[in-house]
Design a protein around this motif. Structure first.
Motif, PDB file in Angstrom:
ATOM      1  N   LEU A  18       5.699  -1.969  -7.764  1.00  0.00           N
ATOM      2  CA  LEU A  18       5.936  -3.256  -8.414  1.00  0.00           C
ATOM      3  C   LEU A  18       6.263  -3.038  -9.888  1.00  0.00           C
ATOM      4  CD1 LEU A  18       3.056  -5.489  -6.991  1.00  0.00           C
ATOM      5  CD2 LEU A  18       5.375  -5.169  -6.095  1.00  0.00           C
ATOM      6  N   THR A  19       7.070  -3.924 -10.418  1.00  0.00           N
ATOM      7  CA  THR A  19       7.367  -3.890 -11.849  1.00  0.00           C
ATOM      8  C   THR A  19       6.301  -4.691 -12.592  1.00  0.00           C
ATOM      9  OG1 THR A  19       9.742  -3.718 -11.437  1.00  0.00           O
ATOM     10  CG2 THR A  19       9.057  -4.443 -13.635  1.00  0.00           C
ATOM     11  N   VAL A  20       5.661  -4.071 -13.558  1.00  0.00           N
ATOM     12  CA  VAL A  20       4.584  -4.717 -14.315  1.00  0.00           C
ATOM     13  C   VAL A  20       5.019  -4.853 -15.767  1.00  0.00           C
ATOM     14  CG1 VAL A  20       2.173  -4.592 -15.022  1.00  0.00           C
ATOM     15  CG2 VAL A  20       2.872  -3.692 -12.782  1.00  0.00           C
ATOM     16  N   LYS A  21       4.991  -6.076 -16.258  1.00  0.00           N
ATOM     17  CA  LYS A  21       5.369  -6.317 -17.649  1.00  0.00           C
ATOM     18  C   LYS A  21       4.135  -6.223 -18.545  1.00  0.00           C
ATOM     19  CE  LYS A  21       9.321  -9.322 -16.632  1.00  0.00           C
ATOM     20  NZ  LYS A  21       9.926 -10.670 -16.837  1.00  0.00           N
ATOM     21  N   PRO A 263       1.707   9.303  -8.626  1.00  0.00           N
ATOM     22  CA  PRO A 263       2.723   8.677  -7.773  1.00  0.00           C
ATOM     23  C   PRO A 263       3.165   7.326  -8.327  1.00  0.00           C
ATOM     24  CG  PRO A 263       0.906   9.537  -6.460  1.00  0.00           C
ATOM     25  CD  PRO A 263       0.475   9.627  -7.892  1.00  0.00           C
ATOM     26  N   PRO A 264       4.429   6.948  -8.134  1.00  0.00           N
ATOM     27  CA  PRO A 264       4.969   5.722  -8.751  1.00  0.00           C
ATOM     28  C   PRO A 264       4.193   4.452  -8.417  1.00  0.00           C
ATOM     29  CG  PRO A 264       6.751   7.089  -7.921  1.00  0.00           C
ATOM     30  CD  PRO A 264       5.478   7.739  -7.469  1.00  0.00           C
ATOM     31  N   ARG A 265       3.854   4.237  -7.145  1.00  0.00           N
ATOM     32  CA  ARG A 265       3.120   3.017  -6.788  1.00  0.00           C
ATOM     33  C   ARG A 265       1.745   2.998  -7.451  1.00  0.00           C
ATOM     34  NH1 ARG A 265       2.007   2.060  -0.864  1.00  0.00           N
ATOM     35  NH2 ARG A 265       1.068   0.141  -1.676  1.00  0.00           N
ATOM     36  N   VAL A 266       1.114   4.160  -7.489  1.00  0.00           N
ATOM     37  CA  VAL A 266      -0.201   4.271  -8.112  1.00  0.00           C
ATOM     38  C   VAL A 266      -0.092   4.032  -9.617  1.00  0.00           C
ATOM     39  CG1 VAL A 266      -2.148   5.815  -8.557  1.00  0.00           C
ATOM     40  CG2 VAL A 266      -1.000   5.865  -6.330  1.00  0.00           C
ATOM     41  N   HIS A 267       0.950   4.579 -10.218  1.00  0.00           N
ATOM     42  CA  HIS A 267       1.148   4.408 -11.654  1.00  0.00           C
ATOM     43  C   HIS A 267       1.322   2.934 -12.005  1.00  0.00           C
ATOM     44  CE1 HIS A 267       3.022   4.750 -15.641  1.00  0.00           C
ATOM     45  NE2 HIS A 267       2.477   5.949 -15.696  1.00  0.00           N
ATOM     46  N   ALA A 268       2.082   2.209 -11.171  1.00  0.00           N
ATOM     47  CA  ALA A 268       2.277   0.771 -11.412  1.00  0.00           C
ATOM     48  C   ALA A 268       0.944   0.031 -11.309  1.00  0.00           C
ATOM     49  CB  ALA A 268       3.277   0.209 -10.411  1.00  0.00           C
ATOM     50  N   PHE A 269       0.143   0.384 -10.315  1.00  0.00           N
ATOM     51  CA  PHE A 269      -1.181  -0.225 -10.167  1.00  0.00           C
ATOM     52  C   PHE A 269      -2.056   0.065 -11.380  1.00  0.00           C
ATOM     53  CE2 PHE A 269      -5.502   1.303  -9.079  1.00  0.00           C
ATOM     54  CZ  PHE A 269      -6.138   0.077  -8.968  1.00  0.00           C
ATOM     55  N   MET A 270      -2.076   1.328 -11.808  1.00  0.00           N
ATOM     56  CA  MET A 270      -2.892   1.704 -12.960  1.00  0.00           C
ATOM     57  C   MET A 270      -2.494   0.917 -14.205  1.00  0.00           C
ATOM     58  SD  MET A 270      -3.175   5.847 -12.690  1.00  0.00           S
ATOM     59  CE  MET A 270      -4.352   6.678 -11.631  1.00  0.00           C
ATOM     60  N   PHE A 271      -1.200   0.850 -14.445  1.00  0.00           N
ATOM     61  CA  PHE A 271      -0.713   0.140 -15.626  1.00  0.00           C
ATOM     62  C   PHE A 271      -1.126  -1.330 -15.575  1.00  0.00           C
ATOM     63  CE2 PHE A 271       2.554  -2.187 -18.014  1.00  0.00           C
ATOM     64  CZ  PHE A 271       2.457  -1.545 -19.237  1.00  0.00           C
ATOM     65  N   ASP A 272      -1.052  -1.918 -14.371  1.00  0.00           N
ATOM     66  CA  ASP A 272      -1.375  -3.335 -14.204  1.00  0.00           C
ATOM     67  C   ASP A 272      -2.854  -3.596 -14.479  1.00  0.00           C
ATOM     68  OD1 ASP A 272      -1.045  -5.988 -13.652  1.00  0.00           O
ATOM     69  OD2 ASP A 272      -0.397  -5.733 -11.570  1.00  0.00           O
ATOM     70  N   MET A 319     -10.107  -3.925 -10.818  1.00  0.00           N
ATOM     71  CA  MET A 319      -9.370  -2.940 -10.035  1.00  0.00           C
ATOM     72  C   MET A 319      -9.142  -3.427  -8.613  1.00  0.00           C
ATOM     73  SD  MET A 319     -11.285   0.521 -11.348  1.00  0.00           S
ATOM     74  CE  MET A 319     -10.502   1.584 -10.163  1.00  0.00           C
ATOM     75  N   ASP A 320     -10.178  -3.992  -8.017  1.00  0.00           N
ATOM     76  CA  ASP A 320     -10.071  -4.453  -6.634  1.00  0.00           C
ATOM     77  C   ASP A 320      -9.058  -5.583  -6.510  1.00  0.00           C
ATOM     78  OD1 ASP A 320     -11.146  -4.224  -3.895  1.00  0.00           O
ATOM     79  OD2 ASP A 320     -11.844  -6.261  -4.242  1.00  0.00           O
ATOM     80  N   ARG A 321      -9.096  -6.539  -7.441  1.00  0.00           N
ATOM     81  CA  ARG A 321      -8.173  -7.676  -7.377  1.00  0.00           C
ATOM     82  C   ARG A 321      -6.732  -7.243  -7.629  1.00  0.00           C
ATOM     83  NH1 ARG A 321      -8.419 -10.762 -11.156  1.00  0.00           N
ATOM     84  NH2 ARG A 321     -10.132 -10.030 -12.474  1.00  0.00           N
ATOM     85  N   VAL A 322      -6.528  -6.385  -8.627  1.00  0.00           N
ATOM     86  CA  VAL A 322      -5.174  -5.947  -8.960  1.00  0.00           C
ATOM     87  C   VAL A 322      -4.607  -5.068  -7.842  1.00  0.00           C
ATOM     88  CG1 VAL A 322      -3.800  -4.585 -10.590  1.00  0.00           C
ATOM     89  CG2 VAL A 322      -5.566  -6.148 -11.441  1.00  0.00           C
ATOM     90  N   ALA A 323      -5.459  -4.285  -7.206  1.00  0.00           N
ATOM     91  CA  ALA A 323      -4.992  -3.413  -6.123  1.00  0.00           C
ATOM     92  C   ALA A 323      -4.347  -4.215  -5.006  1.00  0.00           C
ATOM     93  CB  ALA A 323      -6.161  -2.592  -5.582  1.00  0.00           C
ATOM     94  N   LEU A 324      -4.896  -5.380  -4.704  1.00  0.00           N
ATOM     95  CA  LEU A 324      -4.332  -6.201  -3.628  1.00  0.00           C
ATOM     96  C   LEU A 324      -2.907  -6.629  -3.948  1.00  0.00           C
ATOM     97  CD1 LEU A 324      -7.431  -8.398  -2.695  1.00  0.00           C
ATOM     98  CD2 LEU A 324      -6.566  -6.356  -1.541  1.00  0.00           C
ATOM     99  N   LYS A 325      -2.598  -6.867  -5.225  1.00  0.00           N
ATOM    100  CA  LYS A 325      -1.232  -7.217  -5.618  1.00  0.00           C
ATOM    101  C   LYS A 325      -0.264  -6.091  -5.294  1.00  0.00           C
ATOM    102  CE  LYS A 325      -0.730  -8.622  -9.809  1.00  0.00           C
ATOM    103  NZ  LYS A 325      -0.943  -8.684 -11.282  1.00  0.00           N
ATOM    104  N   HIS A 326      -0.773  -4.865  -5.326  1.00  0.00           N
ATOM    105  CA  HIS A 326       0.072  -3.688  -5.101  1.00  0.00           C
ATOM    106  C   HIS A 326      -0.078  -3.152  -3.674  1.00  0.00           C
ATOM    107  CE1 HIS A 326       1.165  -2.998  -9.418  1.00  0.00           C
ATOM    108  NE2 HIS A 326       0.117  -3.788  -9.581  1.00  0.00           N
ATOM    109  N   ASN A 327      -0.688  -3.960  -2.800  1.00  0.00           N
ATOM    110  CA  ASN A 327      -0.909  -3.573  -1.401  1.00  0.00           C
ATOM    111  C   ASN A 327      -1.736  -2.289  -1.284  1.00  0.00           C
ATOM    112  OD1 ASN A 327       0.583  -5.676   0.094  1.00  0.00           O
ATOM    113  ND2 ASN A 327       2.349  -4.830  -1.007  1.00  0.00           N
ATOM    114  N   PHE A 328      -2.702  -2.168  -2.193  1.00  0.00           N
ATOM    115  CA  PHE A 328      -3.660  -1.073  -2.146  1.00  0.00           C
ATOM    116  C   PHE A 328      -5.060  -1.630  -1.910  1.00  0.00           C
ATOM    117  CE2 PHE A 328      -0.811   1.682  -4.930  1.00  0.00           C
ATOM    118  CZ  PHE A 328      -0.632   2.668  -3.968  1.00  0.00           C
TER     119      PHE A 328
END
Length: 728
Positions: A18-21, A263-272, A319-328
């Motif tokens: 996901l793209t995170v602003k 990994p890219p998906r993980v990086h997007a989650f972390m940033f978010d 972390m738990d709430r944001v992970a769901l946005k990224h399908n994690f």
């Protein structure tokens, strides 16, 4: 189930990052923007009330009603300007999670007209239902009253969930009768006791010290798994860990994941989640891959211990709430996968004065080094004296799986100091009491000058030590990744405070006998060094040799939670906590019962899930595949190829053996569970679940994992380890 597994894998292959602003061009610009911090208070409160609040917080005195009203009005104005419609007292009951009951700012006045209302009384105290939270017998089921009370030392914050914003006010949670029903209230008491004891000792070295603050940095390890794969594993959903799963050919043995490219998906989650954490004032500094595949870590800057723990509890939720946005799905269980690293929560603990001195950092002058030695050796002595209590403070069903396993410290409480400091203490032990002549350099004579001016990072680390000195702090590595750190920190604060008080009493007694202050301090420290020597260990905590050596030293190796928790209800523990007003005997026994019940329930749930999966998923799959093999053998024999069927016949026999093992062991496990459930005593019931029920898990898993290797991949119902660990 097999269909669900392959559909989940298809979904994973279609995922894109996901793209995170970012919330602002610089993180410093958005830091704390959703926190009612000092800047927000100063901007929204009259100066007079702002100063009174800060004075009350600084001196630990009650907040006046007029000040509470002013704070409530300012909070409401600030929160509503940011879009909040509700407020809640955010507290930490003994469930291990946080809790909240939302109330609306919306109200009706006496004329029935709609208004927004939030008074000081609502800020200071609320009354959530206490009957359904764990209480260990303090409250009856029909007694519902409990109170939450505002903690003004931890700032309120705003949480947004699906567009709705809520003002969260950190609070303690107590019973109607006054006993603590949460983690925060005892923590705050322990911090106050430690501060008083530390200030008293600091007075030997610096009369200007008036406050000592306990600081904490909490490293958070966790696993990520795609939500579709998670949903296809009922054991992960129900227990937080995999009850089955054969080790993949490649695990962590190549050590290629550790500190590797994220990994890219993980990086997007972390940033978010970092962006949201940043807006909530959580000062995250680092992120990286951990040792196991799909394992990661984040860590903040050091903070006040109370705030650090609040932030860690909040971080896990974010972390738990944001992970769901990224399908994690974030896995915080200490051991979600067998055979690879478990996850811990390293607690980096130190004390600092209001004059800017870290009490666990050696200085440039002998006097500073003597002060360092006083706090350093006293802490080691405290862990030696109360190591069993520290072990109890980190005990849980999930942490039992981790302690002593891959990369985790053993259940033996020992202290690692590093070769240089270990040598310093050995030298102090060897140094006899020296007569001092007029004009002697007292520090040189006492050997204090042997400590170098800069000690930071002068020795390697020891990841197998549960309690290690790391240059200017102690790192309690034994805390589990899902734990509320308050339990361990309350205990650590209490035992160090108790030892500091003992230290001061002994030093004062020697001074009263006519000894110089410095001589008295060194004499007491030397006695502590000698008494606590057996808890110092510099070697490999994983080795069998250490277990044998620890036993010779008289150090306990309590591997399971029910036995570890016995330390809580010993007479000396009750005396310690009661002496400092942290826990009453009633509260301590209640917590003992709550922790035993928690252990029993978690093992009970795992047992039920294990039985369900084994009998209703694994065995039918194995038998269906066995029938295919039987048909294959019949076909070969019809063609006269009997000799070619021997391998298949052996597979059929193996499947029968493993299925029989699973069924008979599951039946025995269920029978053991029924027996355990009839035991009334909480400890005996927990021990029965540990020794009789959980003991059956390994055999069931071993047979199931063997079947995973025999059954065709296309038929196997459970998502495999290679998919859980390497698909993201």
């Amino acid at each position: 189930m097999a269909i669900l597994r392959f559909k989940a894998l298809e979904l994973v292959d279609q995922r894109q990052p996901l793209t995170v602003k970012p919330l602002a061009a610089r993180r410093s610009d958005s830091f704390g923007q959703n926190v009612f911090n000092l800047e927000a208070m100063r901007a929204n409160m009259p100066g007079e009330y702002f100063k009174k609040l800060q004075a009350a917080v600084k001196h630990g005195s009650p907040v006046e009603r007029s000040v509470a009203d002013a704070v409530a009005a300012a909070m409401k104005t600030w929160a509503m300007a940011k879009g909040a419609t509700h407020y809640t007292h955010w507290f930490q009951p003994l469930t291990g999670a946080t809790a909240e009951k939302h109330d609306s700012f919306f109200d009706l006045n006496s004329d029935g007209r709609p208004i927004e209302n939030f008074k000081g009384s609502a800020l200071v105290q609320q009354e959530p239902d206490a009957s359904s939270f764990p209480n260990g017998g303090i409250r009856n089921t029909f007694e519902a009253r409990g109170y939450t009370a505002w903690d003004p030392t931890s700032p309120a914050f705003i949480i947004e969930t699906v567009g709705a914003k809520t003002l969260c006010i950190p609070t303690i949670f107590v019973a109607y009768t006054g006993e603590a029903l949460d983690y925060k209230a005892p923590l705050l008491k322990s911090l106050a006791v430690l501060e008083k004891a530390a200030v008293d000792v600091c007075q030997y070295f610096d009369k200007d010290v008036q406050r000592v603050n306990t600081t904490l940095g909490i490293e958070q390890e966790y696993f990520l798994v795609d939500k579709a794969l998670y949903d296809a594993r009922p054991d992960l959903v129900m227990t937080g860990r995999t009850l089955f799963g054969h080790a993949p050919a490649k695990g962590q043995q190549l050590e290629d994941h550790y500190f590797g490219s994220i990994p890219p998906r993980v990086h997007a989650f972390m940033f978010d989640f970092e962006e949201e954490a940043n807006s909530l004032g959580i000062p995250l500094r680092t992120r990286h891959n951990e040792v196991a595949p799909n394992q990661f870590e984040c860590a903040p800057t050091f903070e006040d211990a109370n705030l650090a723990i609040d932030h860690n509890q909040l971080l896990m939720d974010v972390m738990d709430r944001v992970a769901l946005k990224h399908n994690f799905k974030v896995l915080l269980h200490e051991k979600p996968y067998a055979g690879v690293n478990g996850s811990g929560k390293h607690n980096n603990w130190a004390m600092s004065t209001d004059t800017g001195v870290n009490l666990l950092a050696p200085g440039r002058r002998p006097k500073e080094n003597l002060q360092f030695l006083a706090f350093f050796i006293t802490t080691v002595k405290a862990v030696h004296r109360y190591g069993d209590l520290l072990r109890a403070s980190i005990a849980s069903a999930s942490n039992d799986h981790r302690l002593g396993a891959n990369e985790a410290p053993p259940a033996i409480m020992s202290v690692f100091l590093g070769s240089m400091l270990d040598g310093v203490l050995d030298e102090l032990e060897r140094t006899a009491k020296l007569p001092l002549d007029k004009g002697d350099n007292i520090y040189l004579k006492l050997g204090i000058d042997k400590i170098p001016a800069i000690l930071l990072d002068n020795t390697d680390r020891n990841r197998t030590s549960p309690f290690a000195f790391t240059g200017n702090k102690f790192e309690l590595r034994a805390v589990g990744s899902s734990a509320n750190c308050s339990s361990a920190m309350t205990t650590l604060n209490a035992i160090v405070a108790d030892q500091l008080i003992d230290f001061k009493e002994k030093v004062d007694e020697l001074i009263a006998q006519g000894k110089k202050k410095e001589v008295a301090i060194v004499e007491v420290l030397r006695a502590y060094v000698i008494e606590s020597k057996n808890i110092r260990f510099e070697g490999n905590g994983y080795s069998d040799e250490w277990k044998e050596e620890a036993a010779r030293r008289g150090l306990a190796n309590v591997a399971t939670t029910p036995q570890a928790l016995d330390a809580l209800v010993r007479a000396d523990a009750a005396e310690l906590f009661a002496r400092h007003g942290i826990f009453s005997e009633v509260e301590l026994h209640a917590r003992h019962e709550i922790l035993l019940e928690d252990y029993t329930k978690k093992i009970q749930i795992e047992s039920r899930v294990l039985g369900d999966l084994a009998v209703n998923h694994v065995i039918p799959t194995a038998l269906a595949y066995q029938n295919k093999l039987v048909q294959n053998v019949r076909g070969l024999r019809e063609l006269g190829l009997d000799e070619n069927s021997e391998v298949t016949v052996e597979m059929i026999k193996s499947i029968s053996r493993y299925v029989s093992t699973i069924k008979t062991t599951v039946d025995a496990m269920v029978a053991a569970r029924k027996v355990a459930n009839r035991i009334e005593d909480a400890r005996e019931r927990a021990v029965a679940y540990c020794d009789e029920v959980k003991e059956k898990f390994a055999a069931i898993r071993r047979a199931t994992d063997k079947l995973e290797l025999l059954v065709a991949d296309e038929d196997w119902p459970l998502v495999k380890y290679r998919e859980l660990l390497f698909r993201h």
